[in-house]
Design a protein around this motif. Structure first.
Motif, PDB file in Angstrom:
ATOM      1  N   LYS A   2       0.868  -1.187   0.000  1.00  0.00           N
ATOM      2  CA  LYS A   2       0.000   0.000   0.000  1.00  0.00           C
ATOM      3  C   LYS A   2       0.905   1.238   0.000  1.00  0.00           C
ATOM      4  O   LYS A   2       1.815   1.352   0.819  1.00  0.00           O
ATOM      5  CB  LYS A   2      -0.868  -0.022   1.251  1.00  0.00           C
ATOM      6  N   ARG A   3       0.676   2.155  -0.954  1.00  0.00           N
ATOM      7  CA  ARG A   3       1.449   3.399  -1.024  1.00  0.00           C
ATOM      8  C   ARG A   3       0.503   4.589  -0.978  1.00  0.00           C
ATOM      9  O   ARG A   3      -0.616   4.518  -1.476  1.00  0.00           O
ATOM     10  CB  ARG A   3       2.251   3.461  -2.322  1.00  0.00           C
ATOM     11  N   SER A   4       0.991   5.677  -0.405  1.00  0.00           N
ATOM     12  CA  SER A   4       0.204   6.905  -0.394  1.00  0.00           C
ATOM     13  C   SER A   4       1.141   8.085  -0.631  1.00  0.00           C
ATOM     14  O   SER A   4       2.305   8.052  -0.255  1.00  0.00           O
ATOM     15  CB  SER A   4      -0.553   7.073   0.925  1.00  0.00           C
ATOM     16  N   PHE A   5       0.610   9.091  -1.290  1.00  0.00           N
ATOM     17  CA  PHE A   5       1.374  10.286  -1.620  1.00  0.00           C
ATOM     18  C   PHE A   5       0.675  11.488  -0.999  1.00  0.00           C
ATOM     19  O   PHE A   5      -0.550  11.521  -0.910  1.00  0.00           O
ATOM     20  CB  PHE A   5       1.483  10.450  -3.141  1.00  0.00           C
ATOM     21  N   GLY A  36       8.391  19.301   0.172  1.00  0.00           N
ATOM     22  CA  GLY A  36       7.115  19.022   0.813  1.00  0.00           C
ATOM     23  C   GLY A  36       6.393  17.797   0.272  1.00  0.00           C
ATOM     24  O   GLY A  36       5.437  17.321   0.878  1.00  0.00           O
ATOM     25  N   ALA A  37       6.836  17.259  -0.873  1.00  0.00           N
ATOM     26  CA  ALA A  37       6.210  16.055  -1.428  1.00  0.00           C
ATOM     27  C   ALA A  37       6.559  14.857  -0.546  1.00  0.00           C
ATOM     28  O   ALA A  37       7.688  14.722  -0.077  1.00  0.00           O
ATOM     29  CB  ALA A  37       6.679  15.820  -2.853  1.00  0.00           C
ATOM     30  N   THR A  38       5.569  13.993  -0.294  1.00  0.00           N
ATOM     31  CA  THR A  38       5.791  12.833   0.563  1.00  0.00           C
ATOM     32  C   THR A  38       5.310  11.554  -0.114  1.00  0.00           C
ATOM     33  O   THR A  38       4.440  11.577  -0.989  1.00  0.00           O
ATOM     34  CB  THR A  38       5.058  12.959   1.906  1.00  0.00           C
ATOM     35  N   CYS A  39       5.886  10.450   0.329  1.00  0.00           N
ATOM     36  CA  CYS A  39       5.480   9.122  -0.098  1.00  0.00           C
ATOM     37  C   CYS A  39       5.603   8.214   1.118  1.00  0.00           C
ATOM     38  O   CYS A  39       6.638   8.204   1.782  1.00  0.00           O
ATOM     39  CB  CYS A  39       6.380   8.622  -1.222  1.00  0.00           C
ATOM     40  N   ARG A  44       8.318   6.214   5.407  1.00  0.00           N
ATOM     41  CA  ARG A  44       7.876   7.483   4.814  1.00  0.00           C
ATOM     42  C   ARG A  44       9.088   8.252   4.307  1.00  0.00           C
ATOM     43  O   ARG A  44      10.147   8.236   4.936  1.00  0.00           O
ATOM     44  CB  ARG A  44       7.162   8.311   5.878  1.00  0.00           C
ATOM     45  N   MET A  45       8.932   8.909   3.154  1.00  0.00           N
ATOM     46  CA  MET A  45       9.966   9.786   2.606  1.00  0.00           C
ATOM     47  C   MET A  45       9.365  11.167   2.395  1.00  0.00           C
ATOM     48  O   MET A  45       8.194  11.288   2.046  1.00  0.00           O
ATOM     49  CB  MET A  45      10.453   9.289   1.240  1.00  0.00           C
ATOM     50  N   GLU A  46      10.190  12.202   2.581  1.00  0.00           N
ATOM     51  CA  GLU A  46       9.752  13.573   2.321  1.00  0.00           C
ATOM     52  C   GLU A  46      10.898  14.348   1.691  1.00  0.00           C
ATOM     53  O   GLU A  46      12.030  14.294   2.161  1.00  0.00           O
ATOM     54  CB  GLU A  46       9.338  14.267   3.614  1.00  0.00           C
ATOM     55  N   ILE A  47      10.596  15.066   0.617  1.00  0.00           N
ATOM     56  CA  ILE A  47      11.599  15.940   0.005  1.00  0.00           C
ATOM     57  C   ILE A  47      11.695  17.195   0.866  1.00  0.00           C
ATOM     58  O   ILE A  47      10.700  17.911   1.036  1.00  0.00           O
ATOM     59  CB  ILE A  47      11.237  16.303  -1.445  1.00  0.00           C
TER      60      ILE A  47
END
Length: 63
Positions: free
Chosen positions: A2-5, A13-16, A28-31
Motif C-alpha cells: 500500500k502506497r500513499s502520496f 514538501g512532497a511525501t510518499c 515514509r519519505m519527504e523531500i
C-alpha cells in the motif's frame, strides 16, 4: 504493498509513505530541499521491520 502520496505534488514538501509485508516493511519519505538541476534532499524514516531515520542528499552535476 500500500502506497500513499501527500504534501505538494512535487518538490519540497512532497511525501510518499508505504506499508507492505515483512520484505517491504513500512516507512515514509519527504523531500526537504529541491534545487532544480542541482540538488535533492530527502528525509527517510523507516518504521518496520526496523526503526531508522536518515537523510539522503543527491547532488547533480552535468558531465
Amino acid at each position: 504493498m500500500k502506497r500513499s502520496f501527500g504534501g505538494t505534488a512535487s518538490g519540497k514538501g512532497a511525501t510518499c509513505a508505504w506499508e507492505g509485508n515483512s520484505q517491504a516493511g513500512a516507512g515514509r519519505m519527504e523531500i526537504v530541499e529541491s534545487v532544480p538541476s542541482s540538488k535533492v534532499a530527502i528525509k527517510l524514516d523507516f518504521v518496520q521491520p526496523f526503526e531508522g531515520h536518515n537523510m539522503a542528499d543527491f547532488t547533480l552535476q552535468p558531465i
